[in-house]
Write a protein that holds these residues in place. Structure first.
Motif, PDB file in Angstrom:
ATOM      1  N   GLU A 243      60.994  31.407-101.454  1.00 37.48           N
ATOM      2  CA  GLU A 243      59.585  31.678-101.767  1.00 37.48           C
ATOM      3  C   GLU A 243      58.768  30.399-101.590  1.00 37.48           C
ATOM      4  O   GLU A 243      59.040  29.379-102.233  1.00 37.48           O
ATOM      5  CB  GLU A 243      59.436  32.201-103.190  1.00 37.48           C
ATOM      6  N   VAL A 244      57.773  30.460-100.725  1.00 40.01           N
ATOM      7  CA  VAL A 244      56.945  29.292-100.447  1.00 40.01           C
ATOM      8  C   VAL A 244      55.963  29.075-101.593  1.00 40.01           C
ATOM      9  O   VAL A 244      55.286  30.010-102.038  1.00 40.01           O
ATOM     10  CB  VAL A 244      56.191  29.461 -99.117  1.00 40.01           C
ATOM     11  N   THR A 245      55.897  27.838-102.062  1.00 41.15           N
ATOM     12  CA  THR A 245      54.986  27.512-103.164  1.00 41.15           C
ATOM     13  C   THR A 245      53.830  26.612-102.730  1.00 41.15           C
ATOM     14  O   THR A 245      52.819  26.533-103.409  1.00 41.15           O
ATOM     15  CB  THR A 245      55.759  26.805-104.297  1.00 41.15           C
ATOM     16  N   LYS A 246      53.996  25.942-101.556  1.00 40.63           N
ATOM     17  CA  LYS A 246      52.941  25.023-101.133  1.00 40.63           C
ATOM     18  C   LYS A 246      53.090  24.683 -99.650  1.00 40.63           C
ATOM     19  O   LYS A 246      54.202  24.568 -99.137  1.00 40.63           O
ATOM     20  CB  LYS A 246      53.010  23.727-101.950  1.00 40.63           C
ATOM     21  N   ILE A 247      51.948  24.557 -98.981  1.00 42.40           N
ATOM     22  CA  ILE A 247      51.908  23.978 -97.641  1.00 42.40           C
ATOM     23  C   ILE A 247      51.316  22.588 -97.794  1.00 42.40           C
ATOM     24  O   ILE A 247      50.158  22.427 -98.172  1.00 42.40           O
ATOM     25  CB  ILE A 247      51.058  24.823 -96.670  1.00 42.40           C
TER      26      ILE A 247
END
Length: 489
Positions: A243-247
């Protein structure tokens, strides 16, 4: 080799991964959930296998075109069967119309129901075929960067079709309400009321009557996994439960993608995840659009979905069944005009195990039911149960079969589930509606305006909602990136 990180593993994300890998990039795909395929996930319980999302295979030419771009054929990855009849539309007790897999038989059926309508349908179908060819050739593969993309000799001739709506063109010559609803229903796949959808979009009727309704053995999950297989053959790496939390950015460039467990370095980022959610992974001044922007957009519906195992076969219904035994326009108003829980909704019933017995134990049946509802609705298990009861009541009333006692188990999925599983903006199921003011350049941009190596693909950008448009979206964004790579890197 430049590193590309793609967020999400739905159809647009897998398509873009394939094209980027073919172009020589190192590609990694990050999927939030436990399996690949995005909304085309598979739910498997006690030997019963359910497609969780898409279930209606139209526009087979788009899938063939996708695989052909890699020197492959659809049949290299999954098996297709044309359905005959394509589907059944139920208007009341012992009152239904089966839509044949042959255009001439459909014309004959219209003529039988409304004498004189056959010749009008023939012309309508020819117009929709021409519009389909123009849409596929001149419109849908454009990146939505300029209104000039919409301008050609062919589209100029058809300018009135962008001003008129679907209902006006359908109802001009076809007067029978049942036949009108059959011709207007395909725009539900575009996520808007027929009165608000440009008449040019009648090309979806060619997708219906002209190209037919197909079934991929194993369901839509088999299509997604076929594309994943191709991607892996091209060298794409996939990661689930990421799960991506930040770019993370530096100097207005995306540098790395942070997940709950890993850090992925990136020279370029493409998000096939929900567009509005992706923007939440950025700093406020890096977003293309505000929260207010998304609240003002016209979204296609959300849905109440049901996955049901039956302890017997259901011969009284077809593979695809549309229950149009209530007021189409009233239900549409409760989705778009005055959003609320529907009072007498239309619904869709799918029994894919009729075509594919491998989906369940012998002598049993799987049922997939869908009720279109407004986005942002209240949602609870009690509400789901109430509407499932309504579905069972209407099947018994119209078909004369009480399926309640045959239910082995059921699972439901609603507005809140779309938000939680797919980070879906406002709980939408299909994306943004294809209204005139949400077409081409008027849709959210495929590129971030502040971060030059961040791009978006999927149903909230061009060309629009649906699985075939998702494949097209993956090609559109990668074609644009490759064409402008000297400016991006």
């Amino acid at each position: 080799m430049k590193k590309v990180v793609i967020i999400g593993s739905g159809f647009s994300a897998i398509a873009s991964a394939c094209y980027m890998a073919k172009a020589g990039y190192s590609v990694q795909v990050l999927e939030k959930n436990e399996q690949l395929g995005g909304r085309a996930s598979l739910l498997e319980i006690e030997g019963f296998k359910f497609d969780m999302g898409p279930s209606w295979y139209w526009m087979p030419d788009i899938f063939e075109s996708f695989f052909a771009d890699f020197g492959k054929k659809v049949s290299d990855y999954y098996h297709l069967q044309k359905l005959s009849p394509g589907y059944r539309v139920i208007f009341g007790k012992d009152d239904y119309i089966d839509i044949s897999d042959e255009p001439e038989k459909i014309i004959a059926k219209f003529e039988e129901v409304e004498p004189g309508s056959g010749k009008h349908l023939r012309k309508f179908m020819e117009d929709s075929r021409k519009n389909y060819e123009i849409a596929m050739k001149d419109l849908v593969y454009n990146p939505g960067k300029s209104l000039l993309e919409l301008v050609s000799v062919e589209t100029a001739v058809r300018l009135p079709l962008f001003v008129q709506n679907i209902s006006q063109t359908v109802r001009k010559n076809i007067k029978n309400p049942k036949l009108q609803s059959i011709l207007e229903f395909p725009v539900l796949f575009l996520g808007a009321k027929p009165q608000n959808t440009p008449a040019f979009y009648n090309f979806m009727n060619h997708a219906d009557f002209g190209l037919g309704t197909w079934y991929p053995k194993g369901g839509f999950n088999a299509v997604a996994l076929g594309m994943v297989k191709l991607a892996k053959e091209l060298g794409v790496q996939f990661h689930i439960n990421e799960e991506v939390t930040k770019i993370e950015t530096e100097n207005n460039k995306a540098k790395r993608v942070i997940t709950t467990t890993h850090i992925f370095e990136a020279d370029l980022v493409i998000s096939g995840a929900d567009y509005a959610h992706t923007e939440k992974l950025l700093q406020t001044d890096q977003k293309n659009y505000s929260e207010e922007y998304w609240q003002k957009k016209v979204f296609a519906p959300s849905s109440f979905l049901y996955y049901v195992a039956f302890d017997k076969k259901v011969p009284e219904l077809q593979h695809h069944n549309l229950f149009f035994d209530t007021d189409f326009e009233h239900h549409a108003k409760e989705i778009y005009d005055t959003p609320k829980l529907p009072t007498k909704p239309l619904f869709y019933a799918n029994f894919s195990s009729k075509t594919d017995p491998d989906l369940c134990p012998e002598g049993k049946e799987i049922g997939f039911f869908l009720i279109p509802v407004a986005v942002d609705l209240e949602d609870s298990q009690d509400i789901h149960d109430r509407y499932f009861g309504l579905i069972m009541d209407r099947i018994e009333k119209n078909i004369g079969v009480d399926l309640r006692q045959s239910v082995l188990f059921k699972k439901s999925f609603g507005v809140q589930d779309f938000k939680e599983r797919y980070n879906s903006c406002r709980g939408n199921a299909y994306g943004l509606a294809n209204t005139l003011l949400q077409t081409s350049i008027l849709r959210p941009s495929i590129s971030n305006k502040k971060i030059k190596n961040l791009f978006y693909t999927g149903q909230l950008t061009v060309p629009g909602p649906g699985v075939p448009p998702a494949l097209i979206s993956g090609k559109v964004v990668t074609d644009y990136i490759i064409q402008h790579q000297n400016k991006i890197f």
